[in-house]
Design a protein around this motif. Structure first.
Motif, short mmCIF file in Angstrom:
data_model
loop_
_atom_site.label_atom_id
_atom_site.label_comp_id
_atom_site.label_asym_id
_atom_site.label_seq_id
_atom_site.Cartn_x
_atom_site.Cartn_y
_atom_site.Cartn_z
N LEU A 113 -3.63 7.19 16.02
CA LEU A 113 -4.43 7.28 14.89
C LEU A 113 -4.48 8.37 13.65
O LEU A 113 -4.42 8.59 12.30
N GLY A 114 -3.55 9.71 14.31
CA GLY A 114 -3.30 10.54 13.09
C GLY A 114 -3.04 10.30 11.95
O GLY A 114 -2.33 10.87 10.63
N ALA A 119 -8.26 3.11 10.32
CA ALA A 119 -8.34 2.66 11.39
C ALA A 119 -9.75 2.07 11.61
O ALA A 119 -10.58 2.37 11.69
N PHE A 120 -9.59 1.14 12.42
CA PHE A 120 -10.17 -0.29 12.65
C PHE A 120 -10.49 -0.77 14.31
O PHE A 120 -9.07 0.28 14.88
N TYR A 144 -2.48 19.28 15.39
CA TYR A 144 -2.34 19.51 13.96
C TYR A 144 -3.61 18.42 13.52
O TYR A 144 -4.74 18.86 13.14
N LEU A 145 -3.21 17.36 13.59
CA LEU A 145 -4.23 16.57 12.75
C LEU A 145 -5.20 15.90 13.00
O LEU A 145 -6.54 15.55 12.47
N LEU A 146 -6.11 15.83 14.35
CA LEU A 146 -7.04 15.57 14.74
C LEU A 146 -7.60 16.36 14.33
O LEU A 146 -8.90 15.95 14.20
N MET A 173 -17.02 10.94 14.78
CA MET A 173 -16.10 11.92 14.93
C MET A 173 -15.22 11.52 13.39
O MET A 173 -14.51 12.50 13.29
N GLY A 174 -14.83 10.46 13.01
CA GLY A 174 -14.42 10.32 11.87
C GLY A 174 -13.22 9.39 12.28
O GLY A 174 -11.82 9.61 11.61
N LEU A 175 -12.36 9.69 13.79
CA LEU A 175 -11.31 8.97 14.75
C LEU A 175 -11.09 7.96 14.18
O LEU A 175 -9.64 7.08 13.40
#
Length: 257
Positions: A113-114, A119-120, A144-146, A173-175
């Motif tokens: 997902l990074g 993303a759904f 780094y990305l998370l 979170m916005g993930l």
């Protein structure tokens, strides 16, 4: 076959298809998805890629039984791309990547997902970064990305705790960008992917390249550090205890480690 490929309205859907193994990545699936991303990037008929899974999992991450073989069998034959080649393909993919998390996502089933542009997630799905429970280090530039995606403390909890994250927590979170009911997930993700795919590919690529350009040095540095830490820890006492416990169907015991 471990990967299903379908095309509709300039959207190429890649479906992880090892449902009996919860779509865990073995070397064959790493190679298949890397090849599919490389092919989609080069295909002028494809504007967007949508990634999802079959069955009750998005992906259970690396196939731990095969990982145990890799850690203990020096004669094991690795794939052409393997995990590093898949991350190379994700990093290089310059068209929109949409993920539809249909079920459980562990390891690469979360860290991918990074690299997603949208993303759904199904309301019943759950995500986990199980690295500390496996005695290893982060992967896929997730260190780094998370933090950039969800903030330092949410990223720290995910990467350090190896605990599950619910769909609603992932949304907060916005993930992920949207949470959908399970029966609506793929249609909703495809609907948004088709909107993107109706735009000129040259513009889509230009937008994505300019968004990613400032991040590339950070991604490369994180991957180098992660790979070194992973190589140091894989096959070590904690990792072997985790893999042996998995193979034996018991809880790992990290007492004193």
């Amino acid at each position: 076959m471990t990967l299903l490929i379908t095309d509709e309205a300039r959207v190429r859907t890649l479906t992880l298809d090892r449902p009996d193994a919860l779509n865990a990545f073995n070397e064959e699936l790493y190679d298949a998805l890397a090849d599919a991303l490389i092919d989609a990037a080069a295909d002028p008929a494809v504007a967007v890629v949508l990634l999802t899974g079959t069955g009750r999992a998005f992906s259970a991450g690396t196939d731990l039984l095969e990982m145990h073989r890799i850690a203990t069998d020096p004669t094991f034959q690795r794939g052409r791309h393997g995990f590093p080649g898949l991350i190379d393909a994700l990093e290089a993919f310059d068209k929109p990547l949409v993920c539809a998390v249909n079920g459980l996502g562990l390891g690469i089933g979360t860290t991918v997902l990074g690299f997603a542009d949208l993303a759904f997630m199904s309301s019943t799905a759950r995500l986990k970064c199980p690295f500390t429970s496996l005695g290893v280090a982060p992967e896929a530039a997730s260190s780094y990305l998370l933090p950039r995606l969800v903030g330092r403390q949410d990223a720290a909890w995910m990467l350090l705790s190896a605990e599950w994250v619910s769909a609603q927590e992932a949304l907060r979170m916005g993930l992920v960008w949207r949470v959908c009911e399970p029966d609506d997930l793929l249609a909703e993700a495809h609907r948004h992917a088709a909107v993107l795919a109706s735009r000129p590919i040259s513009s889509l690529v230009a937008v994505k390249r300019t968004m990613l350009a400032p991040l590339r040095d950070g991604i490369a540095a994180a991957r180098e550090l992660e790979n070194a830490a992973f190589a140091e820890l894989m096959g070590g006492p904690a990792n072997l205890e985790a893999l042996t416990a998995f193979a034996e169907g018991r809880e790992a015991d990290f007492t004193g480690m």
